[in-house]
Design an enzyme around this catalytic site. Structure first.
Site, PDB file in Angstrom:
ATOM      1  N   ASP A  41       0.862  -1.190   0.000  1.00  0.00           N
ATOM      2  CA  ASP A  41       0.000   0.000   0.000  1.00  0.00           C
ATOM      3  C   ASP A  41       0.901   1.244   0.000  1.00  0.00           C
ATOM      4  O   ASP A  41       2.070   1.181  -0.410  1.00  0.00           O
ATOM      5  CB  ASP A  41      -0.950  -0.058   1.218  1.00  0.00           C
ATOM      6  CG  ASP A  41      -2.259   0.695   1.004  1.00  0.00           C
ATOM      7  OD1 ASP A  41      -2.243   1.941   1.061  1.00  0.00           O
ATOM      8  OD2 ASP A  41      -3.315   0.052   0.779  1.00  0.00           O
ATOM      9  N   ASP A  42       0.380   2.363   0.443  1.00  0.00           N
ATOM     10  CA  ASP A  42       1.121   3.630   0.456  1.00  0.00           C
ATOM     11  C   ASP A  42       2.430   3.480   1.260  1.00  0.00           C
ATOM     12  O   ASP A  42       2.491   2.668   2.176  1.00  0.00           O
ATOM     13  CB  ASP A  42       0.223   4.695   1.117  1.00  0.00           C
ATOM     14  CG  ASP A  42       0.495   6.073   0.581  1.00  0.00           C
ATOM     15  OD1 ASP A  42       1.520   6.255  -0.087  1.00  0.00           O
ATOM     16  OD2 ASP A  42      -0.334   6.974   0.834  1.00  0.00           O
ATOM     17  N   LYS A 127      -4.419  -0.945  -6.452  1.00  0.00           N
ATOM     18  CA  LYS A 127      -5.477  -0.203  -5.747  1.00  0.00           C
ATOM     19  C   LYS A 127      -5.236   1.268  -6.057  1.00  0.00           C
ATOM     20  O   LYS A 127      -4.105   1.751  -5.907  1.00  0.00           O
ATOM     21  CB  LYS A 127      -5.342  -0.474  -4.251  1.00  0.00           C
ATOM     22  CG  LYS A 127      -6.045   0.527  -3.340  1.00  0.00           C
ATOM     23  CD  LYS A 127      -5.864   0.068  -1.899  1.00  0.00           C
ATOM     24  CE  LYS A 127      -6.268   1.109  -0.879  1.00  0.00           C
ATOM     25  NZ  LYS A 127      -6.010   0.650   0.502  1.00  0.00           N
ATOM     26  N   ASP A 129      -6.284   5.064  -5.263  1.00  0.00           N
ATOM     27  CA  ASP A 129      -6.907   5.974  -4.307  1.00  0.00           C
ATOM     28  C   ASP A 129      -7.357   7.261  -4.994  1.00  0.00           C
ATOM     29  O   ASP A 129      -7.119   7.460  -6.187  1.00  0.00           O
ATOM     30  CB  ASP A 129      -5.842   6.295  -3.242  1.00  0.00           C
ATOM     31  CG  ASP A 129      -6.411   6.272  -1.855  1.00  0.00           C
ATOM     32  OD1 ASP A 129      -7.600   6.561  -1.716  1.00  0.00           O
ATOM     33  OD2 ASP A 129      -5.641   5.998  -0.911  1.00  0.00           O
ATOM     34  N   TRP A 172     -13.988   5.638  -1.424  1.00  0.00           N
ATOM     35  CA  TRP A 172     -14.563   5.758  -0.061  1.00  0.00           C
ATOM     36  C   TRP A 172     -16.088   5.828   0.016  1.00  0.00           C
ATOM     37  O   TRP A 172     -16.641   6.051   1.087  1.00  0.00           O
ATOM     38  CB  TRP A 172     -13.957   6.931   0.709  1.00  0.00           C
ATOM     39  CG  TRP A 172     -12.519   7.135   0.450  1.00  0.00           C
ATOM     40  CD1 TRP A 172     -11.538   6.204   0.683  1.00  0.00           C
ATOM     41  CD2 TRP A 172     -11.894   8.271  -0.122  1.00  0.00           C
ATOM     42  NE1 TRP A 172     -10.339   6.707   0.279  1.00  0.00           N
ATOM     43  CE2 TRP A 172     -10.523   7.979  -0.208  1.00  0.00           C
ATOM     44  CE3 TRP A 172     -12.355   9.510  -0.549  1.00  0.00           C
ATOM     45  CZ2 TRP A 172      -9.614   8.874  -0.722  1.00  0.00           C
ATOM     46  CZ3 TRP A 172     -11.447  10.410  -1.065  1.00  0.00           C
ATOM     47  CH2 TRP A 172     -10.101  10.090  -1.139  1.00  0.00           C
ATOM     48  N   ARG A 187     -14.062   0.176  -3.170  1.00  0.00           N
ATOM     49  CA  ARG A 187     -14.397   0.500  -1.783  1.00  0.00           C
ATOM     50  C   ARG A 187     -15.750   1.198  -1.763  1.00  0.00           C
ATOM     51  O   ARG A 187     -16.080   1.965  -2.672  1.00  0.00           O
ATOM     52  CB  ARG A 187     -13.306   1.392  -1.210  1.00  0.00           C
ATOM     53  CG  ARG A 187     -12.016   0.622  -0.895  1.00  0.00           C
ATOM     54  CD  ARG A 187     -12.049   0.065   0.517  1.00  0.00           C
ATOM     55  NE  ARG A 187     -12.204   1.187   1.424  1.00  0.00           N
ATOM     56  CZ  ARG A 187     -11.189   1.962   1.796  1.00  0.00           C
ATOM     57  NH1 ARG A 187      -9.960   1.705   1.402  1.00  0.00           N
ATOM     58  NH2 ARG A 187     -11.401   2.981   2.618  1.00  0.00           N
ATOM     59  N   ASP A 191     -12.256   4.674   5.536  1.00  0.00           N
ATOM     60  CA  ASP A 191     -11.265   3.696   6.001  1.00  0.00           C
ATOM     61  C   ASP A 191     -11.713   2.956   7.256  1.00  0.00           C
ATOM     62  O   ASP A 191     -12.233   3.553   8.204  1.00  0.00           O
ATOM     63  CB  ASP A 191      -9.936   4.410   6.299  1.00  0.00           C
ATOM     64  CG  ASP A 191      -9.248   4.857   5.019  1.00  0.00           C
ATOM     65  OD1 ASP A 191      -9.855   4.743   3.943  1.00  0.00           O
ATOM     66  OD2 ASP A 191      -8.092   5.312   5.120  1.00  0.00           O
TER      67      ASP A 191
HETATM   68  C1  GLA Z   1      -6.568   6.051   1.932  1.00  0.00           C
HETATM   69  C2  GLA Z   1      -7.127   4.651   1.671  1.00  0.00           C
HETATM   70  C3  GLA Z   1      -6.480   3.675   2.635  1.00  0.00           C
HETATM   71  C4  GLA Z   1      -4.958   3.698   2.478  1.00  0.00           C
HETATM   72  C5  GLA Z   1      -4.431   5.124   2.627  1.00  0.00           C
HETATM   73  C6  GLA Z   1      -2.982   5.242   2.228  1.00  0.00           C
HETATM   74  O1  GLA Z   1      -6.931   6.539   3.174  1.00  0.00           O
HETATM   75  O2  GLA Z   1      -8.524   4.638   1.796  1.00  0.00           O
HETATM   76  O3  GLA Z   1      -6.988   2.370   2.426  1.00  0.00           O
HETATM   77  O4  GLA Z   1      -4.620   3.185   1.194  1.00  0.00           O
HETATM   78  O5  GLA Z   1      -5.159   6.040   1.814  1.00  0.00           O
HETATM   79  O6  GLA Z   1      -2.493   6.554   2.430  1.00  0.00           O
END
Ligand code: GLA
Length: 509
Positions: A41-42, A127, A129, A172, A187, A191
């Site tokens: 991820d990030d 993924k 964002d 989101w 999604r 979160d």
């Molecule tokens: C957003 C996404 C999370 C994660 C963060 C990473 O908040 O919804 O799932 O990937 O970014 O910074």
């Protein structure tokens, strides 16, 4: 199914950490149960080369770049996932103060980055964002159109020649029905965090999105918090409901330190089978008890309209509560056999039992597979289980004129659909109307009210609709005979040019 770095490590990741997690997935036998993606991820970003625009990788977290990590993951027989943003910046650069990650999003670099991720490095999943695309989520105040951006990115991925790359949209909220043409999962919530209130809110938000999970496309309830700070009961509910709702299952804890009970839950073959079932359906609400706040969810498994169904009795409240449902309301008749998929045992029903009744602990759920000797025809289709062609949760639905599901305690199940009509695609469709025989069926559509200016067209299987006005209704019920064919049918309610009444449910006889 797989693992993702975010929930436990946020941006504090490294090459050795990712490779250790991949090793642990195999050592713990999780790969044998179907977990196969290791998603970075990030946190891996290292800025961009000012001249070429090439994406750089974090110099201390991944000093040898990403290639050896992907090779390690592939070498274990697993698949590798990566993360980016549809805008110019990722969320981590703002919310986790990862300032090295400025300007690393895909915006302006779709093809360059897609080539690097999928042709050069060999990633299998991404993924994407939207922090950098929404004016409030980034420091640049860019306001990008999600549909345009995600469509362009999908095209850039296809241009690499890779047709097998899976894409997850991270916006989101449920983005809109366009998303199924672009992504395998999306999604539908903000979160997750390792608190019961977060798990409960996400389940609540997903209760009425079952129509959009199908044909290999899924509502993503976010990465699992199982094995972190929830109680054992909450962990079971979290995992069990993610399974029956066919959400992606991305483990979010440290797999090198799994407690035995966590491992046992994550490896429960019978729960996983509900999640990975070939029909790929999301359980819908068969009963909501508005008095005690509980739900019964159900979905077909193995065969559409067959003899086996998966059922969850779900108690989101803070006290032990009785949850019950008749077998007939689950469309099951004759002899019914019940299997508890958490305990992996068959349950002995008391003599003459006509349904399920259980006191379910606070924050708890029971999940069963039921096998009956007879399948009954579904009589009632709630509006909140229907597909709305223009449904989306990104913009104010009233302002842009798209239909939505709304609470109404006077409606059956406590829900209705409102704001329908005015254009062809702002319709409601039950796409899963199943009958055993060709023939004429009596349909009654219940409208909570039928305003004077409203009209309702009712059509079956792409036929031209029959038109109804308030004077055709008795007690706000509209009755019509429709010719349905054996098997699956669609019943569509619409008004291309003006308002429609709100819809509570449809009854079929
Ligand atoms: C957003 C996404 C999370 C994660 C963060 C990473 O908040 O919804 O799932 O990937 O970014 O910074």
């Amino acid at each position: 199914m797989g693992w993702s770095s975010w929930n436990t490590y946020r941006v504090n990741i490294s090459d050795s950490l990712i490779m250790q997690q991949a090793d642990a997935m195999v050592a713990k036998g999780l790969h044998k149960m179907g977990y196969k993606y290791i998603n970075i991820d990030d946190g891996y970003f290292g800025g961009r080369n000012q001249k070429s625009g090439r994406l750089l990788i974090h110099p201390t977290r991944f000093p040898r770049g990403l290639k050896p990590v992907v090779e390690h993951i592939h070498g274990l027989g697993l698949k590798a996932g990566i993360y980016s943003d549809a805008g110019a910046n990722t969320c981590g650069c703002k919310y986790d103060n990862d300032t090295i990650a400025r300007g690393v999003g895909l915006y302006g670099h779709d093809q360059q980055d897609a080539d690097m991720f999928f042709k050069e490095l060999g990633f299998d999943f991404i993924k994407i964002d939207f922090c950098g695309g929404s004016s409030t989520g980034n420091n640049d105040y860019l306001a990008l159109d999600p549909q345009e951006r995600y469509t362009a990115i999908r095209q850039a991925i296809l241009n690499t020649g890779r047709k097998d790359v899976r894409m997850n949209v991270c916006r989101w909220n449920y983005p809109g029905t366009w998303v199924k043409d672009i992504a395998q999962s999306w999604r539908m919530s903000h979160d997750i965090s390792a608190r019961w209130s977060s798990v409960k809110d996400i389940i609540q938000q997903n209760l009425y999105l079952s129509a959009y999970a199908k044909d290999g496309h899924y509502n993503d309830m976010d990465m699992l918090e199982v094995g972190r700070m929830l109680t054992a009961e909450e962990d079971r509910t979290h995992f069990g409901i993610w399974c029956i709702m066919s959400s992606p299952l991305l483990i979010g804890c440290d797999m090198t330190k799994l407690k035995p009970e966590t491992l046992e839950l994550l490896k429960n073959q019978e729960l996983i089978a509900l999640n990975q079932d070939s029909l790929g359906l999301q359980a819908y609400v068969a009963k909501h008890n508005q008095k005690n706040g509980t739900y019964v969810l159900v979905k077909d498994i193995l065969q559409t309209h067959g003899l086996t169904r998966a059922v969850a009795l779900y108690n989101p409240t803070d006290v032990p509560t009785s949850v019950s449902i008749d077998f007939a309301d689950l469309e099951l008749g004759g002899q019914v056999k019940v299997r508890d998929v958490f305990a992996r045992t068959d349950i002995k029903l008391s003599k003459g039992a006509v349904g399920l009744e259980e006191t379910v602990p606070a924050h708890g759920c029971r999940i069963y597979t039921l096998t009956a000797s007879k399948r009954l025809t579904r009589k009632r289709y709630e509006a909140e289980t229907a597909w709305l062609s223009a449904y989306q949760e990104l913009y104010n639905a009233k302002a842009i004129g798209t239909a939505y599901y709304e609470k109404d305690s006077l409606c059956s199940g406590g829900m209705k659909v409102t704001n329908l009509g005015h254009r062809p695609d702002n319709d409601l469709q039950w796409q899963d109307v199943y009958v055993e025989e060709d023939g004429l069926y009596q349909i009654t559509v219940k409208c909570p009210s039928f305003p004077n200016e409203a009209q309702l067209y009712i059509a079956e299987n792409c036929e031209a609709g029959q038109r109804f006005t308030p004077k055709d209704s008795s007690d706000d019920n509209i009755s019509v005979q429709l010719r349905l064919r054996k098997g699956q049918n669609t019943i569509r309610l619409y008004n291309d040019h003006g308002p429609m009444p709100e819809i509570d449910y449809m009854k079929m006889e």
